[in-house]
Design a protein around this motif. Structure first.
Motif, PDB file in Angstrom:
ATOM      1  N   SER A   2       0.682  -1.116   0.070  1.00  0.00           N
ATOM      2  CA  SER A   2      -0.040   0.155   0.131  1.00  0.00           C
ATOM      3  C   SER A   2       1.035   1.108   0.020  1.00  0.00           C
ATOM      4  CB  SER A   2      -0.918   0.033   1.115  1.00  0.00           C
ATOM      5  OG  SER A   2      -0.102   0.003   2.391  1.00  0.00           O
ATOM      6  N   ALA A   3       0.285   2.419  -0.435  1.00  0.00           N
ATOM      7  CA  ALA A   3       0.924   3.750  -0.337  1.00  0.00           C
ATOM      8  C   ALA A   3       1.280   3.997   0.948  1.00  0.00           C
ATOM      9  CB  ALA A   3       0.321   4.536  -1.102  1.00  0.00           C
ATOM     10  N   PRO A   4       2.586   4.684   1.087  1.00  0.00           N
ATOM     11  CA  PRO A   4       3.068   4.937   2.496  1.00  0.00           C
ATOM     12  C   PRO A   4       2.274   5.881   3.134  1.00  0.00           C
ATOM     13  CG  PRO A   4       4.904   4.897   0.998  1.00  0.00           C
ATOM     14  CD  PRO A   4       3.669   4.915   0.093  1.00  0.00           C
ATOM     15  N   ASP A 190      12.854  16.932  17.540  1.00  0.00           N
ATOM     16  CA  ASP A 190      11.707  16.374  16.971  1.00  0.00           C
ATOM     17  C   ASP A 190      12.193  15.121  16.534  1.00  0.00           C
ATOM     18  OD1 ASP A 190       9.785  18.676  17.505  1.00  0.00           O
ATOM     19  OD2 ASP A 190      11.499  19.567  16.748  1.00  0.00           O
ATOM     20  N   GLY A 191      11.329  14.156  16.651  1.00  0.00           N
ATOM     21  CA  GLY A 191      11.563  12.813  15.819  1.00  0.00           C
ATOM     22  C   GLY A 191      10.383  11.790  15.973  1.00  0.00           C
ATOM     23  N   VAL A 192      10.782  10.584  15.490  1.00  0.00           N
ATOM     24  CA  VAL A 192       9.637   9.618  15.275  1.00  0.00           C
ATOM     25  C   VAL A 192      10.332   8.167  15.682  1.00  0.00           C
ATOM     26  CG1 VAL A 192      10.244   9.160  13.141  1.00  0.00           C
ATOM     27  CG2 VAL A 192       8.219   8.339  13.926  1.00  0.00           C
ATOM     28  N   THR A 199       7.603   0.063   8.162  1.00  0.00           N
ATOM     29  CA  THR A 199       8.775   0.479   7.246  1.00  0.00           C
ATOM     30  C   THR A 199       8.937   1.797   6.917  1.00  0.00           C
ATOM     31  OG1 THR A 199       8.577  -1.859   6.549  1.00  0.00           O
ATOM     32  CG2 THR A 199      10.079  -0.132   5.142  1.00  0.00           C
ATOM     33  N   LEU A 200       9.889   2.414   7.429  1.00  0.00           N
ATOM     34  CA  LEU A 200      10.113   3.759   6.961  1.00  0.00           C
ATOM     35  C   LEU A 200      10.858   3.894   5.588  1.00  0.00           C
ATOM     36  CD1 LEU A 200      10.405   6.703   8.041  1.00  0.00           C
ATOM     37  CD2 LEU A 200      12.742   6.345   8.544  1.00  0.00           C
ATOM     38  N   HIS A 201      10.070   4.936   4.795  1.00  0.00           N
ATOM     39  CA  HIS A 201      10.605   4.874   3.377  1.00  0.00           C
ATOM     40  C   HIS A 201      11.285   5.985   3.480  1.00  0.00           C
ATOM     41  CE1 HIS A 201       8.382   1.446   1.894  1.00  0.00           C
ATOM     42  NE2 HIS A 201       7.517   1.930   2.943  1.00  0.00           N
ATOM     43  N   ALA A 202      11.013   7.225   3.860  1.00  0.00           N
ATOM     44  CA  ALA A 202      11.423   8.577   3.861  1.00  0.00           C
ATOM     45  C   ALA A 202      11.053   9.359   5.145  1.00  0.00           C
ATOM     46  CB  ALA A 202      11.100   9.499   2.516  1.00  0.00           C
ATOM     47  N   ALA A 203      11.928  10.546   5.265  1.00  0.00           N
ATOM     48  CA  ALA A 203      11.788  11.222   6.597  1.00  0.00           C
ATOM     49  C   ALA A 203      12.369  12.549   6.272  1.00  0.00           C
ATOM     50  CB  ALA A 203      12.385  10.589   7.777  1.00  0.00           C
ATOM     51  N   GLY A 204      12.022  13.596   6.761  1.00  0.00           N
ATOM     52  CA  GLY A 204      12.671  14.954   6.327  1.00  0.00           C
ATOM     53  C   GLY A 204      12.220  16.126   7.445  1.00  0.00           C
ATOM     54  N   VAL A 205      12.626  17.244   7.244  1.00  0.00           N
ATOM     55  CA  VAL A 205      12.500  18.596   7.914  1.00  0.00           C
ATOM     56  C   VAL A 205      11.803  19.603   6.920  1.00  0.00           C
ATOM     57  CG1 VAL A 205      13.293  20.541   9.441  1.00  0.00           C
ATOM     58  CG2 VAL A 205      14.307  18.126   9.692  1.00  0.00           C
ATOM     59  N   GLU A 206      10.896  20.111   7.078  1.00  0.00           N
ATOM     60  CA  GLU A 206      10.180  21.048   6.374  1.00  0.00           C
ATOM     61  C   GLU A 206      10.856  22.313   6.618  1.00  0.00           C
ATOM     62  OE1 GLU A 206       8.642  23.333   3.601  1.00  0.00           O
ATOM     63  OE2 GLU A 206       8.194  21.009   3.612  1.00  0.00           O
ATOM     64  N   GLN A 207      11.688  22.994   5.685  1.00  0.00           N
ATOM     65  CA  GLN A 207      12.454  24.197   5.959  1.00  0.00           C
ATOM     66  C   GLN A 207      12.145  25.464   4.871  1.00  0.00           C
ATOM     67  OE1 GLN A 207      16.739  23.438   6.832  1.00  0.00           O
ATOM     68  NE2 GLN A 207      16.362  21.501   6.196  1.00  0.00           N
ATOM     69  N   SER A 208      10.876  25.323   4.474  1.00  0.00           N
ATOM     70  CA  SER A 208      10.384  26.488   3.726  1.00  0.00           C
ATOM     71  C   SER A 208      10.415  27.664   4.455  1.00  0.00           C
ATOM     72  CB  SER A 208       9.006  26.197   3.151  1.00  0.00           C
ATOM     73  OG  SER A 208       8.074  26.341   4.397  1.00  0.00           O
ATOM     74  N   LEU A 224       5.460   6.179   6.286  1.00  0.00           N
ATOM     75  CA  LEU A 224       5.644   4.802   6.753  1.00  0.00           C
ATOM     76  C   LEU A 224       4.476   3.622   5.993  1.00  0.00           C
ATOM     77  CD1 LEU A 224       5.554   5.962  10.404  1.00  0.00           C
ATOM     78  CD2 LEU A 224       7.567   4.631   9.399  1.00  0.00           C
ATOM     79  N   THR A 225       4.860   2.651   5.980  1.00  0.00           N
ATOM     80  CA  THR A 225       3.978   1.551   5.613  1.00  0.00           C
ATOM     81  C   THR A 225       3.869   0.681   6.826  1.00  0.00           C
ATOM     82  OG1 THR A 225       5.569   0.354   4.255  1.00  0.00           O
ATOM     83  CG2 THR A 225       4.123   1.703   3.212  1.00  0.00           C
TER      84      THR A 225
END
Length: 228
Positions: A2-4, A190-192, A199-208, A224-225
């Motif tokens: 399934s989609a993350p 801040d974390g998870v 399963t973790l596929h990607a992670a990041g910080v929003e820096q706009s 995550l899936t």
């Protein structure tokens, strides 16, 4: 597969920006840029009196496609102990919970089961000895739900090598990047922490640009899936 499920976590400091302006619409602008399926907020309610929402509900309904998970115990707050969860309309929420946490000051965590993932939101204490107790309480409360749990929040831990011992056996910790202070990030507060069935596929910080002004924390996100 399934989609993350994309989940964001954001300490919005009651919508008070680093320019000392309280601007709920700016917080929603940042959330729109992240475009997460689930949003976990810390400091989502004001501290005094009945703890009114830092972001008016009508504005959330008007400007986003999120619904507020019913975690508040009154009609004016968004969440509980400042922790709130938004879910994109159409996603299934099958279970919610409030978790009392020990500490010098009142603390709590919240949980919502979204699309089979037990999403937990927490804002841990300032002192490590209480943070460790709070982590243990969250872990114990989850019980058999740990494998499918993802704990998001402002963990208030300045070290990235110790301070997470209660979660080491049951969860994988990811700190997506430096999230504090928003104007010049130098520490990953801040974390998870996610369970063995995820399963973790990607992670990041929003820096706009907006994220660097809207709060003193930058928001984080993870995709995550759940394993079949």
């Amino acid at each position: 597969m399934s989609a993350p499920l994309k989940i964001a976590s954001y300490n919005i400091r009651k919508a008070m920006g680093i320019d000392r302006r309280r601007d709920p619409a700016r917080i929603l602008q940042v959330l729109g840029q992240i475009d997460a399926d689930v949003v976990v907020l810390q400091e989502a309610d004001l501290r005094l009196g009945p703890r009114p929402a830092a972001i008016p509900r009508f504005l959330i309904a008007q400007e986003t496609d999120y619904e507020v998970v019913p975690l508040a115990r009154n009609e004016v707050s968004l969440g509980w102990h400042g922790n709130a969860i938004f879910v994109r309309r159409g996603l299934e929420v099958s279970q919610i919970a409030r978790i009392e946490l020990p500490g010098l000051e009142p603390r709590g965590a919240v949980m919502a089961r979204v699309e089979g993932v037990n999403v937990v939101g927490a804002h841990l204490g300032l002192l490590r000895r209480y943070r460790l107790k709070q982590m243990s309480e969250i872990r114990d409360h989850l019980g058999d739900l740990r494998a499918e749990a993802a704990i998001f929040g402002d963990f208030n831990e300045w070290s990235d090598v110790r301070g997470y011992e209660p979660w080491e056996r049951d969860f994988t910790l990811t700190l997506p990047g430096r999230s504090y202070h928003a104007s010049r990030p130098f520490v990953a507060l801040d974390g998870v922490a996610y369970g063995s069935s995820l399963t973790l596929h990607a992670a990041g910080v929003e820096q706009s640009g907006a994220a660097r002004r809207a709060s003193d924390h930058l928001p984080i996100w993870a995709e995550l899936t759940r394993q079949a």
